[in-house]
Design a protein around this motif. Sequence first.
Motif, short mmCIF file in Angstrom:
data_model
loop_
_atom_site.label_atom_id
_atom_site.label_comp_id
_atom_site.label_asym_id
_atom_site.label_seq_id
_atom_site.Cartn_x
_atom_site.Cartn_y
_atom_site.Cartn_z
N SER A 1 0.82 -1.21 0.00
CA SER A 1 0.00 0.00 0.00
C SER A 1 0.85 1.27 0.00
CB SER A 1 -0.93 0.02 1.22
OG SER A 1 -0.19 0.10 2.42
N SER A 2 2.17 1.12 0.26
CA SER A 2 3.05 2.29 0.33
C SER A 2 3.43 2.82 -1.05
CB SER A 2 4.34 1.94 1.10
OG SER A 2 4.04 1.58 2.42
N LEU A 3 3.30 1.97 -2.08
CA LEU A 3 3.70 2.38 -3.43
C LEU A 3 2.49 2.92 -4.16
CD1 LEU A 3 6.23 2.38 -5.27
CD2 LEU A 3 5.37 0.26 -6.25
N LYS A 4 2.55 4.19 -4.53
CA LYS A 4 1.39 4.87 -5.12
C LYS A 4 1.50 5.08 -6.63
CE LYS A 4 -0.05 5.54 -0.85
NZ LYS A 4 -1.13 4.72 -0.28
N ILE A 5 2.69 4.94 -7.19
CA ILE A 5 2.88 5.29 -8.60
C ILE A 5 2.68 4.08 -9.50
CG2 ILE A 5 4.39 7.22 -8.06
CD1 ILE A 5 6.77 5.55 -8.77
N LYS A 6 2.35 4.32 -10.76
CA LYS A 6 2.01 3.28 -11.72
C LYS A 6 3.06 3.20 -12.83
CE LYS A 6 -1.90 2.36 -9.66
NZ LYS A 6 -2.10 1.08 -8.94
N SER A 7 4.28 3.04 -12.48
CA SER A 7 5.35 2.91 -13.47
C SER A 7 5.47 1.45 -13.92
CB SER A 7 6.68 3.38 -12.88
OG SER A 7 6.61 4.72 -12.46
N LYS A 8 6.23 1.24 -14.99
CA LYS A 8 6.59 -0.12 -15.40
C LYS A 8 7.89 -0.47 -14.70
CE LYS A 8 7.71 -3.05 -19.34
NZ LYS A 8 7.95 -3.12 -20.80
#
Length: 457
Positions: free
Chosen positions: A238-245
């Motif tokens: 839940s700590s990771l908010k970004i949608k990168s590859k």
Amino acid sequence: MRKLSETNFYSLKDSEETFLIHKENKYQISYKDFVIDIAKSLEYISKLEKDNITIFIDNAYYFITVMSAALLLKKKVNVLNNNSPKYVDKIVDNSTVYISDDEKSHVSLKNIFDGEYDEKWIDFLKSNKIDENLNVNFYTSGFTGFPKLIEKTLKQFEAEALKIIGEFGESLKDSIFVYSVPHYHSYGFVFDFLVPYLLELKLADNRINYLETLNNFEEYKNITFVTNPAFLKRIDKSSLKIKSKWTVFSSTGALDKEVNDLCIETFNTDAIEIYGSTEGGCMAYRKRSEKDLWTRVKIVKLKVDKNGSLSCSSGYTGEGLWVHVGDVVDMKNEDEFELLGREDSIVKIEGKRISVQQIDRQILEDKNFKDSYTIYCKSDKREYVASFIVLSDDNANEEEMKKYLKEYLKGYFEKIVIPKKIYFTDLIPRNEMGKIERKRLDAIMEKFEVLNKSYEV
């Protein structure tokens, strides 16, 4: 691609192109800044009479800069893997200059990077490059904690980085590199620095300690994250908010399936696990979602003896040189193998051969157990194995869990190889790379024996 050993730093002296990005993306360091700081380092290091430089610099940018300057001056560079005072005292003597960001350093990093430099050092860079045949040696302590120097050349490390790019280059294209593993271990040195440097990609100026820090790089579509099992075990998706590859590399130990599943949930990809060592470099890799077997890196040759003990040879171990790895494997074919454990983890208990790592893997299949480490023990009367275990429930009754564990393991192992002693502990001591600290383990055992709190199974 641009090798460190082929870089004409003079040609970069006016470049405003970004070299490093602050790990929280607050500022950037250009190649021009890098060249100026190399000149400052040259000014200072050139005054040192000794040719041996021992380095422990926690700041990755300072480390890269000082090391580059030392190599330009044809110094022999030895890299420490930690800077605890007693550890440093074992290694640093009158034959070497110790450069660090701690109080034992013979050189002040502040004086270097805040100081002035003579323009002659910029001119020096016109006609001087780093010799690929110079030594960049790494200390490793592994299981014992005793310092061991692995001597290698920059050429060998760059050959390893090139092969990694050959295996995984397409997924790294147009990526920014962020990492949680320290640059003063060979895995970090190659993956944190040499690989992105060769690809002329942007990289973070220092390692991150928390998953949340990655959210600062939301503008980047492709991110390569270099990490290890110790970090991945403690992430909160839940700590990771970004949608990168994402491309995720993990090394220094095998990932449990549960941890790899968490990696998939968090980054939408499983980790590319790297199997290697300081001596042998990158030897094999796997993705757990595809197969449990390890796949040989193409340039690497592998062979096993009659006991399954592994050796490797490659362009980055040295021409024609075979390195004894110290692991026992089951070669399924010339390209794939199952990792059974360390040679010293394959033990015989009253004639029964067993891997203590196999016992740990089975214990961790049960959700009642959060962590486990099993060792071989020998007394005057018998041989046996003992397990250090962290319970998932802090409030669990230890006596009941001891009985439960005994019955659980009976379903998988003969009675003779089931751990005879259990040490329930709050944590199993590991260093920042996730490797066991045996001295601390021994201290736990001694404490439990004094208190009579070990459990006979």
